[in-house]
Design an enzyme around this catalytic site. Sequence first.
Site, PDB file in Angstrom:
ATOM      1  N   ASP A 297       0.822  -1.216   0.000  1.00 27.55           N
ATOM      2  CA  ASP A 297       0.000   0.000   0.000  1.00 27.55           C
ATOM      3  C   ASP A 297       0.852   1.261   0.000  1.00 27.55           C
ATOM      4  O   ASP A 297       0.456   2.289  -0.567  1.00 27.55           O
ATOM      5  CB  ASP A 297      -0.921  -0.002   1.223  1.00 27.55           C
ATOM      6  CG  ASP A 297      -1.998  -1.076   1.123  1.00 27.55           C
ATOM      7  OD1 ASP A 297      -2.244  -1.557   0.003  1.00 27.55           O
ATOM      8  OD2 ASP A 297      -2.584  -1.433   2.163  1.00 27.55           O
ATOM      9  N   GLY A 298       2.015   1.211   0.617  1.00 24.99           N
ATOM     10  CA  GLY A 298       2.904   2.374   0.614  1.00 24.99           C
ATOM     11  C   GLY A 298       3.354   2.751  -0.783  1.00 24.99           C
ATOM     12  O   GLY A 298       3.522   3.940  -1.101  1.00 24.99           O
ATOM     13  N   ASN A 376      -4.559   8.552   2.233  1.00 29.04           N
ATOM     14  CA  ASN A 376      -5.039   7.902   3.448  1.00 29.04           C
ATOM     15  C   ASN A 376      -5.567   8.901   4.473  1.00 29.04           C
ATOM     16  O   ASN A 376      -6.749   8.977   4.715  1.00 29.04           O
ATOM     17  CB  ASN A 376      -3.941   7.043   4.071  1.00 29.04           C
ATOM     18  CG  ASN A 376      -3.972   5.615   3.551  1.00 29.04           C
ATOM     19  OD1 ASN A 376      -4.844   5.250   2.773  1.00 29.04           O
ATOM     20  ND2 ASN A 376      -3.016   4.812   3.978  1.00 29.04           N
ATOM     21  N   ASP A 406      -4.423  13.308  22.339  1.00 28.04           N
ATOM     22  CA  ASP A 406      -3.142  13.117  21.650  1.00 28.04           C
ATOM     23  C   ASP A 406      -3.153  13.662  20.233  1.00 28.04           C
ATOM     24  O   ASP A 406      -2.084  13.842  19.644  1.00 28.04           O
ATOM     25  CB  ASP A 406      -2.790  11.634  21.613  1.00 28.04           C
ATOM     26  CG  ASP A 406      -2.227  11.144  22.940  1.00 28.04           C
ATOM     27  OD1 ASP A 406      -2.040  11.988  23.834  1.00 28.04           O
ATOM     28  OD2 ASP A 406      -1.991   9.938  23.086  1.00 28.04           O
TER      29      ASP A 406
END
Length: 532
Positions: A297-298, A376, A406
């Site tokens: 996917d990268g 993404n 966070d």
Amino acid sequence: MSADDELAAAAEVCDERINLSVATSHQTENGPTTTFSAVESEKAAYAFIPQTPIRSTDAHLFEFSEAMRTVAKTLRRVVEGKAAAQAEAAEWKRKYELEMEAKENKHHDVIKGCSNYGKDNLEHLASQLTMETPSVNQTGCCGNHGICSHQILQDECPGPNRKVDESIVGRKAPFRLSWGCDGDKNGQYKHDFVSFEKGDIKTAERSKKQILLKWESPPQTVLFVTKPNSNSVHALCAKMVRWLKEHNNMNVFVEPRVSKELLAEDSYFNFIQTWDNDQEIKALHTKIDLVVTLGGDGTVLWAASLFKGPVPPVVAFSLGSLGFMTPFPSEQYRECLSNVLKGPFSITLRSRLQCHVIRDAAKDEVETEEPILVLNEVTIDRGMSSYLTYLECYCDSSFVTCVQGDGLIISTTSGSTAYSLAAGGSMVHPQVPGILFTPICPHSLSFRPLILPEYVTLRVQVPFNSRGQAWASFDGKGRIQLGPGDALICSISPWPLPTACLADSTTDFLRSIHDGLHWNLRKSQSFDGPSA
């Protein structure tokens, strides 16, 4: 002659002229209306007053003259009002006759077309037509207005005994739905997803069940994007490039790094092409017909980042770990590529986010001219700070919430199975139009993730009273620091990423969550069965 005799004579003459005016105005209503105008009566009264031989100056004579003027004015109003009423009644009668004539013609046409029917069928049809065209004097009409207009206006006729005829159906007012949203300002596509039919709102299909791509002319140029530092990927790339050139005579583009590796390995690859600068990268979409990715996917994310505008169809071969966006098996590359080059094949349109950073010192001017495109998600976190992230979030012009925790994830539906899923967000089909709004470890138990429509624009701002700074990263890279007063603007890009499907969009998505995440995988319940 005394003053009283003169007054009586004047009144007698005036009465005769008034009676003549009223009698003339009450002629037959059906014929042409010829009224002895009240204006002439008034002129006669005024003309008669000075001609009357009045020798007395008694006060009652002046009162009588004023009364004569008032009578003349009243007569004029009466005559004018009756003339207007007659004209209005004639107009309504004309409209009614035209309406009746049109309906009768329609009924004759229907009966003429049904000449082959039997006698009983014709009588039944005639009874239906009679019900559809009720008479004027039917029960339910008040009968007080001569010509009842409720048949023409399709409205109730006033009266104490009125009834609503069920056979009379009012016509719905026509309308049209049009889109008016801030998406136009963002350059988004406009799609007509609502159709109009007989005055009812009907939601049309957003797209067909599956989106198919069919080549109008055979593709000629292909771009290879490969995972770096992998011997197996490099060997497979060399095989696929050689096969496409020899069997399909295609033009092949590769990245500069891959070009150097292939040329160093064999001079046979002199036909491959590449680019030298960023200007040539911007023009890639005008030359490339198809993109082939070799990796995970990268690698697909990296290939998408090469195109700031339109993106050619992407065929992603699985050579990674999970492979949510890489459905094609590398062992069957010849069969897969042949099917894609021949077409048609299913594709998935994956939305991308376009992001701009606005600095407080820049007075609402974007930091970069070109938007930052992500496939993404965009992540805003607290970085190295020990303080909670404090962010103000807006959706278009509406305040959403303050984020204390966070950080925050703004994700596409394609990225729903990535960082957003790990932070508690839902898994969403990639073709669902939406933007995921997922907090990271929020300091509130009631802060749950949201899914917003795709046409909105999100603004995330670091307030001036924030204890620390924030950091924004785009698809896991390109981190940018956000200080107090800085803001990040996110909206859906008009240019999606079209990825080829092995089967179809839904089948590939379900396969990816079953194989990659082992979604809802458990042992089946044991069944011992009834004892004998």
